[in-house]
Scaffold this motif. Structure first.
Motif, PDB file in Angstrom:
ATOM      1  N   GLU A  85       0.952  -1.005   0.371  1.00 19.84           N
ATOM      2  CA  GLU A  85       0.146  -0.015  -0.137  1.00 19.84           C
ATOM      3  C   GLU A  85       0.754   1.762  -0.049  1.00 19.84           C
ATOM      4  O   GLU A  85       2.028   0.926   0.453  1.00 19.84           O
ATOM      5  CB  GLU A  85      -0.883   0.390   1.224  1.00 19.84           C
ATOM      6  CG  GLU A  85      -2.329  -1.149   1.184  1.00 19.84           C
ATOM      7  CD  GLU A  85      -2.970  -0.188   0.165  1.00 19.84           C
ATOM      8  OE1 GLU A  85      -3.015   0.613  -0.532  1.00 19.84           O
ATOM      9  OE2 GLU A  85      -3.958  -1.277   0.264  1.00 19.84           O
ATOM     10  N   ALA A  86       0.178   2.513  -0.829  1.00 19.90           N
ATOM     11  CA  ALA A  86       0.773   3.681  -0.619  1.00 19.90           C
ATOM     12  C   ALA A  86       1.122   4.735   0.244  1.00 19.90           C
ATOM     13  O   ALA A  86       2.471   4.903   0.840  1.00 19.90           O
ATOM     14  CB  ALA A  86       0.361   4.233  -1.062  1.00 19.90           C
ATOM     15  N   GLN A  87       0.127   4.268   1.829  1.00 26.62           N
ATOM     16  CA  GLN A  87       0.917   4.984   2.831  1.00 26.62           C
ATOM     17  C   GLN A  87       1.574   3.802   3.212  1.00 26.62           C
ATOM     18  O   GLN A  87       2.896   4.670   4.661  1.00 26.62           O
ATOM     19  CB  GLN A  87      -0.505   4.364   3.768  1.00 26.62           C
ATOM     20  CG  GLN A  87      -0.743   4.792   5.236  1.00 26.62           C
ATOM     21  CD  GLN A  87      -2.025   4.542   5.312  1.00 26.62           C
ATOM     22  OE1 GLN A  87      -2.639   3.150   5.381  1.00 26.62           O
ATOM     23  NE2 GLN A  87      -2.884   5.224   6.747  1.00 26.62           N
ATOM     24  N   ALA A  88       1.984   2.325   3.551  1.00 29.77           N
ATOM     25  CA  ALA A  88       3.014   1.787   3.803  1.00 29.77           C
ATOM     26  C   ALA A  88       4.411   2.282   3.565  1.00 29.77           C
ATOM     27  O   ALA A  88       5.442   2.780   4.168  1.00 29.77           O
ATOM     28  CB  ALA A  88       3.021   0.264   3.213  1.00 29.77           C
ATOM     29  N   ALA A  89       4.634   2.465   2.193  1.00 26.39           N
ATOM     30  CA  ALA A  89       6.123   3.005   1.712  1.00 26.39           C
ATOM     31  C   ALA A  89       6.222   4.084   2.244  1.00 26.39           C
ATOM     32  O   ALA A  89       7.253   4.291   2.225  1.00 26.39           O
ATOM     33  CB  ALA A  89       5.242   3.297   0.063  1.00 26.39           C
ATOM     34  N   GLU A  90       5.125   5.315   2.388  1.00 27.75           N
ATOM     35  CA  GLU A  90       5.642   6.657   2.759  1.00 27.75           C
ATOM     36  C   GLU A  90       5.735   6.601   4.024  1.00 27.75           C
ATOM     37  O   GLU A  90       6.485   7.159   4.783  1.00 27.75           O
ATOM     38  CB  GLU A  90       3.861   7.261   2.572  1.00 27.75           C
ATOM     39  CG  GLU A  90       3.573   7.655   1.087  1.00 27.75           C
ATOM     40  CD  GLU A  90       2.281   8.038   0.955  1.00 27.75           C
ATOM     41  OE1 GLU A  90       0.846   8.276   1.686  1.00 27.75           O
ATOM     42  OE2 GLU A  90       1.535   8.262   0.157  1.00 27.75           O
ATOM     43  N   ILE A  91       5.510   5.736   4.939  1.00 24.10           N
ATOM     44  CA  ILE A  91       5.494   5.477   6.608  1.00 24.10           C
ATOM     45  C   ILE A  91       7.002   5.184   6.547  1.00 24.10           C
ATOM     46  O   ILE A  91       7.504   5.325   7.321  1.00 24.10           O
ATOM     47  CB  ILE A  91       4.450   4.214   7.038  1.00 24.10           C
ATOM     48  CG1 ILE A  91       2.960   5.257   7.601  1.00 24.10           C
ATOM     49  CG2 ILE A  91       4.825   4.359   8.381  1.00 24.10           C
ATOM     50  CD1 ILE A  91       1.867   4.185   7.777  1.00 24.10           C
ATOM     51  N   ALA A 116      -5.219  -5.578  -5.537  1.00 26.65           N
ATOM     52  CA  ALA A 116      -6.830  -5.736  -4.565  1.00 26.65           C
ATOM     53  C   ALA A 116      -6.221  -4.546  -4.017  1.00 26.65           C
ATOM     54  O   ALA A 116      -7.380  -4.772  -2.485  1.00 26.65           O
ATOM     55  CB  ALA A 116      -5.978  -7.294  -4.145  1.00 26.65           C
ATOM     56  N   LEU A 117      -5.314  -4.149  -3.467  1.00 26.11           N
ATOM     57  CA  LEU A 117      -4.950  -3.112  -3.026  1.00 26.11           C
ATOM     58  C   LEU A 117      -5.453  -1.285  -2.982  1.00 26.11           C
ATOM     59  O   LEU A 117      -6.204  -1.372  -4.355  1.00 26.11           O
ATOM     60  CB  LEU A 117      -3.561  -2.750  -2.568  1.00 26.11           C
ATOM     61  CG  LEU A 117      -2.453  -3.909  -1.732  1.00 26.11           C
ATOM     62  CD1 LEU A 117      -0.899  -3.217  -2.057  1.00 26.11           C
ATOM     63  CD2 LEU A 117      -2.888  -4.064  -0.729  1.00 26.11           C
ATOM     64  N   HIS A 118      -5.617  -1.191  -2.197  1.00 24.57           N
ATOM     65  CA  HIS A 118      -6.271   0.409  -2.748  1.00 24.57           C
ATOM     66  C   HIS A 118      -5.624   1.334  -2.886  1.00 24.57           C
ATOM     67  O   HIS A 118      -6.143   2.192  -3.979  1.00 24.57           O
ATOM     68  CB  HIS A 118      -6.431   1.057  -0.695  1.00 24.57           C
ATOM     69  CG  HIS A 118      -7.383   2.230  -1.225  1.00 24.57           C
ATOM     70  ND1 HIS A 118      -8.672   2.475  -1.748  1.00 24.57           N
ATOM     71  CD2 HIS A 118      -7.150   3.497  -0.733  1.00 24.57           C
ATOM     72  CE1 HIS A 118      -8.451   4.449  -1.406  1.00 24.57           C
ATOM     73  NE2 HIS A 118      -8.120   4.174  -1.056  1.00 24.57           N
ATOM     74  N   ARG A 119      -4.197   1.109  -2.676  1.00 26.21           N
ATOM     75  CA  ARG A 119      -3.530   2.390  -2.936  1.00 26.21           C
ATOM     76  C   ARG A 119      -2.103   1.957  -4.186  1.00 26.21           C
ATOM     77  O   ARG A 119      -1.147   1.198  -3.139  1.00 26.21           O
ATOM     78  CB  ARG A 119      -2.948   3.945  -3.212  1.00 26.21           C
ATOM     79  CG  ARG A 119      -4.052   4.348  -3.024  1.00 26.21           C
ATOM     80  CD  ARG A 119      -4.239   6.168  -1.967  1.00 26.21           C
ATOM     81  NE  ARG A 119      -2.241   6.553  -2.535  1.00 26.21           N
ATOM     82  CZ  ARG A 119      -2.384   7.025  -0.840  1.00 26.21           C
ATOM     83  NH1 ARG A 119      -3.098   7.771  -0.406  1.00 26.21           N
ATOM     84  NH2 ARG A 119      -0.393   7.024  -1.535  1.00 26.21           N
ATOM     85  N   PRO A 120      -1.909   0.873  -4.114  1.00 25.68           N
ATOM     86  CA  PRO A 120      -0.501  -0.509  -4.698  1.00 25.68           C
ATOM     87  C   PRO A 120       0.795   0.896  -5.310  1.00 25.68           C
ATOM     88  O   PRO A 120       0.206   1.574  -6.284  1.00 25.68           O
ATOM     89  CB  PRO A 120      -1.220  -0.950  -5.559  1.00 25.68           C
ATOM     90  CG  PRO A 120      -2.091  -0.682  -6.496  1.00 25.68           C
ATOM     91  CD  PRO A 120      -2.998   0.413  -5.428  1.00 25.68           C
ATOM     92  N   VAL A 121       2.342   0.613  -4.618  1.00 28.25           N
ATOM     93  CA  VAL A 121       2.348   0.633  -5.502  1.00 28.25           C
ATOM     94  C   VAL A 121       3.927  -0.149  -5.405  1.00 28.25           C
ATOM     95  O   VAL A 121       3.438  -1.057  -4.085  1.00 28.25           O
ATOM     96  CB  VAL A 121       3.175   2.072  -4.194  1.00 28.25           C
ATOM     97  CG1 VAL A 121       2.473   3.497  -4.881  1.00 28.25           C
ATOM     98  CG2 VAL A 121       3.787   1.695  -2.892  1.00 28.25           C
ATOM     99  N   VAL A 122       5.072  -0.664  -5.822  1.00 27.76           N
ATOM    100  CA  VAL A 122       5.954  -1.526  -6.177  1.00 27.76           C
ATOM    101  C   VAL A 122       7.434  -0.729  -5.272  1.00 27.76           C
ATOM    102  O   VAL A 122       7.760   0.549  -6.125  1.00 27.76           O
ATOM    103  CB  VAL A 122       6.091  -2.160  -7.434  1.00 27.76           C
ATOM    104  CG1 VAL A 122       7.437  -2.735  -7.157  1.00 27.76           C
ATOM    105  CG2 VAL A 122       4.938  -2.641  -7.690  1.00 27.76           C
ATOM    106  N   VAL A 123       8.181  -1.068  -4.551  1.00 31.02           N
ATOM    107  CA  VAL A 123       8.518  -0.833  -3.955  1.00 31.02           C
ATOM    108  C   VAL A 123      10.468  -2.149  -4.284  1.00 31.02           C
ATOM    109  O   VAL A 123      10.269  -2.707  -4.420  1.00 31.02           O
ATOM    110  CB  VAL A 123       8.967  -0.427  -2.495  1.00 31.02           C
ATOM    111  CG1 VAL A 123       7.806   0.512  -2.647  1.00 31.02           C
ATOM    112  CG2 VAL A 123       8.415  -1.572  -2.059  1.00 31.02           C
TER     113      VAL A 123
END
Length: 180
Positions: A85-91, A116-123
Motif C-alpha cells: 500500500e502507498a501508505q506503508a511506503a510513505e510511513i 486488490a490493494l487500495h493504492r498499490p505501489v511497487v518498492v
C-alpha cells in the motif's frame, strides 16, 4: 481444493502466524508465493492468477484484521520487488519503482495484490517484521537482520511447503548484558 477453501486456509494460517509472531498494528508482513507449487507443479512453471487471487483474499482478510501491512514479493523477473500500500511506503520511507506486475513479470501473487490493494505501489526493498514463504520463493532478503524461524502445525498450502519467520532486535553486549 475449491476457491473458498484455499482462501480460508490462507486466512487461517496467516492469522495463526501473526498471533505467534506477535506483529503489532502497522508492522509489515512480507509474503512470497509460488502458485505453481500450490498446484503441485515446479516453481515458475504453472503460474495461476486464479490461485493468486484466492491467496491474496486470504492474506488480506487476516492482515486487515491484525492491522498489519502486506508486502507481496514479485518474482525474479522484477528483481523480487514488492507490492505494498502507498501508505506503508510513505510511513517506512520505501523506495518506489515504476512497474506494474503482470503474470509473466511479477508473478500471480504480486499481480493479484496490485489489483486488490487500495493504492498499490511497487518498492525495490523492504525490511519486514515477519515473513511467510509459500512454495520456496526465498523471502529472507526482505526481513530485518535477525530472523527467527517459526513452526506452525500447518506445513503446506495445496502442495506448497510453508516457511515462516519473525524478526527481533539484535542481542548485543555479550555475557554481562541483560535482556528482557
Amino acid at each position: 481444493m475449491d476457491e473458498q477453501d484455499l482462501t480460508e486456509q490462507v486466512a487461517q494460517v496467516t492469522r495463526e502466524f501473526l498471533k505467534v509472531a506477535g506483529l503489532k498494528p502497522g508492522q509489515i508482513l512480507v509474503v512470497g508465493c509460488s502458485t505453481s507449487e500450490i498446484a503441485g507443479k515446479r516453481i515458475g512453471t504453472a503460474s495461476s492468477l486464479e490461485i493468486g487471487e484466492q491467496v491474496v483474499r486470504g492474506l488480506l482478510k487476516a492482515t486487515r484484521e491484525y492491522q498489519v501491512y502486506l508486502a507481496a514479493q514479485c518474482c525474479e523477473h522484477l528483481n523480487r520487488a514488492l507490492v505494498v500500500e502507498a501508505q506503508a511506503a510513505e510511513i517506512y520511507g520505501l523506495e518506489e519503482v515504476t512497474v506494474v506486475p503482470v503474470l509473466k513479470a511479477g508473478g500471480a501473487l504480486a499481480t493479484a495484490t496490485y489489483r486488490a490493494l487500495h493504492r498499490p505501489v511497487v518498492v525495490s526493498h523492504i525490511q519486514a517484521h515477519a515473513g511467510m514463504d509459500i512454495g520456496g520463493t526465498l523471502i529472507g532478503m526482505h526481513l530485518k537482520p535477525v530472523a527467527v524461524p517459526v513452526r506452525l502445525e500447518v506445513k503446506t498450502i495445496g502442495a506448497a511447503h510453508l516457511t515462516f519467520a519473525r524478526t527481533r532486535p539484535a542481542l548485543i553486549g555479550g555475557e554481562r548484558a541483560v535482556y528482557r
